[in-house]
Write a protein that holds these residues in place. Structure first.
Motif, PDB file in Angstrom:
ATOM      1  N   ALA A  94     -27.182 -26.420  -6.678  1.00  0.00           N
ATOM      2  CA  ALA A  94     -27.346 -26.760  -5.257  1.00  0.00           C
ATOM      3  C   ALA A  94     -26.106 -26.452  -4.435  1.00  0.00           C
ATOM      4  CB  ALA A  94     -27.693 -28.244  -5.119  1.00  0.00           C
ATOM      5  N   PHE A  95     -24.968 -26.236  -5.081  1.00  0.00           N
ATOM      6  CA  PHE A  95     -23.715 -26.006  -4.358  1.00  0.00           C
ATOM      7  C   PHE A  95     -23.307 -24.533  -4.368  1.00  0.00           C
ATOM      8  CE2 PHE A  95     -23.805 -30.384  -5.629  1.00  0.00           C
ATOM      9  CZ  PHE A  95     -23.307 -31.069  -4.537  1.00  0.00           C
ATOM     10  N   LEU A  96     -24.120 -23.677  -4.964  1.00  0.00           N
ATOM     11  CA  LEU A  96     -23.806 -22.251  -5.064  1.00  0.00           C
ATOM     12  C   LEU A  96     -24.814 -21.412  -4.300  1.00  0.00           C
ATOM     13  CD1 LEU A  96     -22.882 -21.756  -8.858  1.00  0.00           C
ATOM     14  CD2 LEU A  96     -21.342 -21.561  -6.903  1.00  0.00           C
ATOM     15  N   THR A  97     -24.415 -20.193  -3.986  1.00  0.00           N
ATOM     16  CA  THR A  97     -25.328 -19.255  -3.322  1.00  0.00           C
ATOM     17  C   THR A  97     -26.069 -18.391  -4.334  1.00  0.00           C
ATOM     18  OG1 THR A  97     -23.537 -17.641  -3.103  1.00  0.00           O
ATOM     19  CG2 THR A  97     -23.899 -19.147  -1.255  1.00  0.00           C
ATOM     20  N   GLY A  98     -25.792 -18.571  -5.614  1.00  0.00           N
ATOM     21  CA  GLY A  98     -26.446 -17.800  -6.661  1.00  0.00           C
ATOM     22  C   GLY A  98     -26.533 -18.619  -7.923  1.00  0.00           C
ATOM     23  N   PRO A  99     -26.971 -18.010  -9.024  1.00  0.00           N
ATOM     24  CA  PRO A  99     -27.122 -18.736 -10.283  1.00  0.00           C
ATOM     25  C   PRO A  99     -25.778 -19.218 -10.817  1.00  0.00           C
ATOM     26  CG  PRO A  99     -27.359 -16.381 -10.640  1.00  0.00           C
ATOM     27  CD  PRO A  99     -27.347 -16.587  -9.156  1.00  0.00           C
ATOM     28  N   VAL A 100     -25.814 -20.289 -11.599  1.00  0.00           N
ATOM     29  CA  VAL A 100     -24.573 -20.831 -12.170  1.00  0.00           C
ATOM     30  C   VAL A 100     -23.941 -19.833 -13.131  1.00  0.00           C
ATOM     31  CG1 VAL A 100     -23.566 -22.748 -13.486  1.00  0.00           C
ATOM     32  CG2 VAL A 100     -25.398 -23.187 -11.850  1.00  0.00           C
ATOM     33  N   SER A 101     -24.744 -18.926 -13.686  1.00  0.00           N
ATOM     34  CA  SER A 101     -24.189 -17.907 -14.582  1.00  0.00           C
ATOM     35  C   SER A 101     -23.168 -17.026 -13.869  1.00  0.00           C
ATOM     36  CB  SER A 101     -25.307 -17.042 -15.174  1.00  0.00           C
ATOM     37  OG  SER A 101     -26.062 -16.421 -14.147  1.00  0.00           O
ATOM     38  N   MET A 102     -23.170 -17.010 -12.527  1.00  0.00           N
ATOM     39  CA  MET A 102     -22.215 -16.182 -11.792  1.00  0.00           C
ATOM     40  C   MET A 102     -20.782 -16.708 -11.945  1.00  0.00           C
ATOM     41  SD  MET A 102     -23.032 -17.340  -7.825  1.00  0.00           S
ATOM     42  CE  MET A 102     -21.707 -16.428  -7.050  1.00  0.00           C
ATOM     43  N   ILE A 103     -20.623 -17.985 -12.350  1.00  0.00           N
ATOM     44  CA  ILE A 103     -19.268 -18.506 -12.550  1.00  0.00           C
ATOM     45  C   ILE A 103     -19.012 -18.857 -14.017  1.00  0.00           C
ATOM     46  CG2 ILE A 103     -19.024 -19.353 -10.195  1.00  0.00           C
ATOM     47  CD1 ILE A 103     -19.551 -22.183 -11.249  1.00  0.00           C
ATOM     48  N   SER A 104     -19.897 -18.437 -14.921  1.00  0.00           N
ATOM     49  CA  SER A 104     -19.646 -18.647 -16.341  1.00  0.00           C
ATOM     50  C   SER A 104     -18.379 -17.902 -16.739  1.00  0.00           C
ATOM     51  CB  SER A 104     -20.816 -18.135 -17.179  1.00  0.00           C
ATOM     52  OG  SER A 104     -21.988 -18.849 -16.879  1.00  0.00           O
ATOM     53  N   ASP A 105     -17.529 -18.573 -17.513  1.00  0.00           N
ATOM     54  CA  ASP A 105     -16.251 -17.990 -17.941  1.00  0.00           C
ATOM     55  C   ASP A 105     -15.375 -17.619 -16.746  1.00  0.00           C
ATOM     56  OD1 ASP A 105     -16.535 -17.975 -20.860  1.00  0.00           O
ATOM     57  OD2 ASP A 105     -18.133 -16.522 -20.492  1.00  0.00           O
ATOM     58  N   GLY A 106     -15.569 -18.270 -15.612  1.00  0.00           N
ATOM     59  CA  GLY A 106     -14.775 -17.949 -14.442  1.00  0.00           C
ATOM     60  C   GLY A 106     -14.794 -19.077 -13.428  1.00  0.00           C
ATOM     61  N   SER A 107     -14.433 -18.752 -12.203  1.00  0.00           N
ATOM     62  CA  SER A 107     -14.349 -19.778 -11.175  1.00  0.00           C
ATOM     63  C   SER A 107     -14.526 -19.143  -9.804  1.00  0.00           C
ATOM     64  CB  SER A 107     -13.000 -20.498 -11.240  1.00  0.00           C
ATOM     65  OG  SER A 107     -11.933 -19.585 -10.977  1.00  0.00           O
ATOM     66  N   VAL A 108     -14.729 -19.988  -8.791  1.00  0.00           N
ATOM     67  CA  VAL A 108     -14.733 -19.548  -7.394  1.00  0.00           C
ATOM     68  C   VAL A 108     -13.779 -20.455  -6.632  1.00  0.00           C
ATOM     69  CG1 VAL A 108     -17.064 -18.587  -7.425  1.00  0.00           C
ATOM     70  CG2 VAL A 108     -16.736 -20.994  -6.856  1.00  0.00           C
ATOM     71  N   PRO A 109     -13.029 -19.912  -5.673  1.00  0.00           N
ATOM     72  CA  PRO A 109     -12.100 -20.745  -4.895  1.00  0.00           C
ATOM     73  C   PRO A 109     -12.853 -21.788  -4.073  1.00  0.00           C
ATOM     74  CG  PRO A 109     -11.649 -18.398  -4.593  1.00  0.00           C
ATOM     75  CD  PRO A 109     -12.966 -18.499  -5.281  1.00  0.00           C
ATOM     76  N   LEU A 110     -12.183 -22.880  -3.784  1.00  0.00           N
ATOM     77  CA  LEU A 110     -12.795 -23.921  -2.967  1.00  0.00           C
ATOM     78  C   LEU A 110     -13.191 -23.408  -1.589  1.00  0.00           C
ATOM     79  CD1 LEU A 110     -10.602 -27.056  -3.771  1.00  0.00           C
ATOM     80  CD2 LEU A 110     -12.971 -26.648  -4.456  1.00  0.00           C
ATOM     81  N   THR A 111     -12.397 -22.488  -1.042  1.00  0.00           N
ATOM     82  CA  THR A 111     -12.697 -21.970   0.290  1.00  0.00           C
ATOM     83  C   THR A 111     -13.982 -21.135   0.291  1.00  0.00           C
ATOM     84  OG1 THR A 111     -11.139 -20.179  -0.191  1.00  0.00           O
ATOM     85  CG2 THR A 111     -10.332 -22.013   1.152  1.00  0.00           C
ATOM     86  N   ASP A 112     -14.352 -20.574  -0.870  1.00  0.00           N
ATOM     87  CA  ASP A 112     -15.638 -19.873  -0.968  1.00  0.00           C
ATOM     88  C   ASP A 112     -16.784 -20.870  -1.121  1.00  0.00           C
ATOM     89  OD1 ASP A 112     -14.196 -17.575  -0.833  1.00  0.00           O
ATOM     90  OD2 ASP A 112     -14.601 -16.910  -2.879  1.00  0.00           O
ATOM     91  N   LEU A 113     -16.500 -21.942  -1.811  1.00  0.00           N
ATOM     92  CA  LEU A 113     -17.524 -22.957  -2.068  1.00  0.00           C
ATOM     93  C   LEU A 113     -17.811 -23.774  -0.813  1.00  0.00           C
ATOM     94  CD1 LEU A 113     -19.125 -23.866  -4.583  1.00  0.00           C
ATOM     95  CD2 LEU A 113     -17.399 -25.631  -4.931  1.00  0.00           C
ATOM     96  N   PHE A 114     -16.749 -24.069  -0.069  1.00  0.00           N
ATOM     97  CA  PHE A 114     -16.871 -24.861   1.164  1.00  0.00           C
ATOM     98  C   PHE A 114     -16.215 -24.077   2.306  1.00  0.00           C
ATOM     99  CE2 PHE A 114     -16.340 -27.836  -2.428  1.00  0.00           C
ATOM    100  CZ  PHE A 114     -17.578 -28.474  -2.375  1.00  0.00           C
ATOM    101  N   PRO A 115     -16.890 -23.078   2.869  1.00  0.00           N
ATOM    102  CA  PRO A 115     -16.297 -22.246   3.930  1.00  0.00           C
ATOM    103  C   PRO A 115     -15.787 -23.086   5.096  1.00  0.00           C
ATOM    104  CG  PRO A 115     -18.367 -21.302   3.172  1.00  0.00           C
ATOM    105  CD  PRO A 115     -18.270 -22.658   2.543  1.00  0.00           C
ATOM    106  N   GLY A 116     -14.561 -22.770   5.521  1.00  0.00           N
ATOM    107  CA  GLY A 116     -13.987 -23.467   6.655  1.00  0.00           C
ATOM    108  C   GLY A 116     -13.475 -24.857   6.342  1.00  0.00           C
ATOM    109  N   ALA A 117     -13.483 -25.215   5.052  1.00  0.00           N
ATOM    110  CA  ALA A 117     -13.087 -26.579   4.687  1.00  0.00           C
ATOM    111  C   ALA A 117     -11.685 -26.632   4.092  1.00  0.00           C
ATOM    112  CB  ALA A 117     -14.090 -27.161   3.690  1.00  0.00           C
ATOM    113  N   GLY A 118     -10.869 -25.577   4.351  1.00  0.00           N
ATOM    114  CA  GLY A 118      -9.521 -25.538   3.783  1.00  0.00           C
ATOM    115  C   GLY A 118      -8.704 -26.786   4.054  1.00  0.00           C
ATOM    116  N   PRO A 119      -8.592 -27.224   5.317  1.00  0.00           N
ATOM    117  CA  PRO A 119      -7.811 -28.437   5.597  1.00  0.00           C
ATOM    118  C   PRO A 119      -8.372 -29.685   4.904  1.00  0.00           C
ATOM    119  CG  PRO A 119      -8.185 -27.177   7.607  1.00  0.00           C
ATOM    120  CD  PRO A 119      -9.062 -26.566   6.546  1.00  0.00           C
TER     121      PRO A 119
END
Length: 279
Positions: free
Chosen positions: A100-125
């Motif tokens: 529910a928190f991704l724009t694609g399947p969870v397999s897209m981050i298997s053995d890897g990661s995505v930055p918080l800014t990609d996960l929550f756009p505009g939520a850096g602060p």
């Protein structure tokens, strides 16, 4: 859930130089989140320490100075070096519930990661304010505000994925994908698609993760592990197959893992001062 195996997988946890506190999530996040975990450490004037976590199926969203992102399930142990004095918080998601928190399947981050800014756009602060909060309750509150802002929905397919993983967690007798298929009523192919989309790992690997994390916990705590008996208990037809799988998941052969934990335990004891306090 009560009675279910939840791989902790922290290697040499007894000699770790940090404090770990877990916090239960808010009711509206419990369909998605197992717990929040807060790490604090103070190694000022002391050598850095590498901490190793064995592979598991959980996605963790972390707020640390040099590790801020969503880390997917992996096939290799996760290594992190703690140094100086710092703290941070992580959110451990229930396997199958992070889609529910991704724009694609969870397999897209298997053995890897995505930055918080990609996960929550505009939520850096906001994400920075989570890490900079000083109390556990403040960090948890800001984490949950960030997560709930996504308006997550646990779909029927995600619920099925969560239930399938919890079926594995609840029953150590499940050692084959065919057994999971019989228990869930899903075909092998359906399980493959479901796990790729929502879990980020194949059903066969998911079963292995639970079996081998259980083996690692026993090897780390038993004085003289009986590897042949352990292999039989975990449903292996022979000890050689068990040793090969254990090395694949943990990075060590069972005997090496046992020696590692014995050595680290001895070193931890040598560090103790009268009264039992660790320096």
């Amino acid at each position: 859930m009560s009675g279910h195996r939840i791989p902790a997988g922290i290697v040499n946890a007894r000699q770790a130089k940090f404090s770990l506190v877990r916090h239960r999530p808010a009711p509206e996040l419990r369909p998605f989140v197992e717990h929040h975990w807060v790490l604090r450490w103070n190694l000022s004037g002391r050598p850095p320490q590498e901490q190793v976590v064995l592979p598991n199926l959980a996605v963790n969203v972390t707020f640390f100075r040099d590790a801020a992102g969503a880390f997917g399930p992996g096939k290799r142990p996760f290594r992190y070096t703690v140094a100086g004095m710092d703290h941070g918080i992580g959110v451990r998601f229930r396997p199958g519930a992070f889609r529910a928190f991704l724009t694609g399947p969870v397999s897209m981050i298997s053995d890897g990661s995505v930055p918080l800014t990609d996960l929550f756009p505009g939520a850096g602060p906001v994400t920075e304010s989570v890490r900079n909060a000083t109390t556990d309750s403040e960090m948890v509150r800001r984490c949950e505000e960030l997560l709930l802002a996504k308006d997550p929905v646990l779909t029927a397919a995600a619920r099925t994925a969560v239930d399938a993983v919890e079926t594995i967690a609840a029953d150590p007798a499940i050692t084959r994908v065919g057994e999971l298929s019989s228990r869930t009523g899903l075909s092998h192919r359906s399980l493959q698609r479901l796990f790729a989309e929502h879990v980020g790992a194949a059903p066969k690997w998911a079963i292995q993760v639970y079996r081998l994390n259980e083996a690692a916990a026993r090897i780390a705590t038993e004085e003289r592990p009986d590897y042949a008996e352990l292999a039989f208990t975990l449903g292996y037809s022979d000890q050689a197959h068990f040793i090969r799988d254990f090395r694949t998941v943990t990075g060590w052969a069972p005997a090496e893992y046992a020696r590692l934990n014995r050595v680290q335990e001895q070193e931890s004891r040598r560090e103790r001062i009268p009264g039992g306090r660790q320096v």
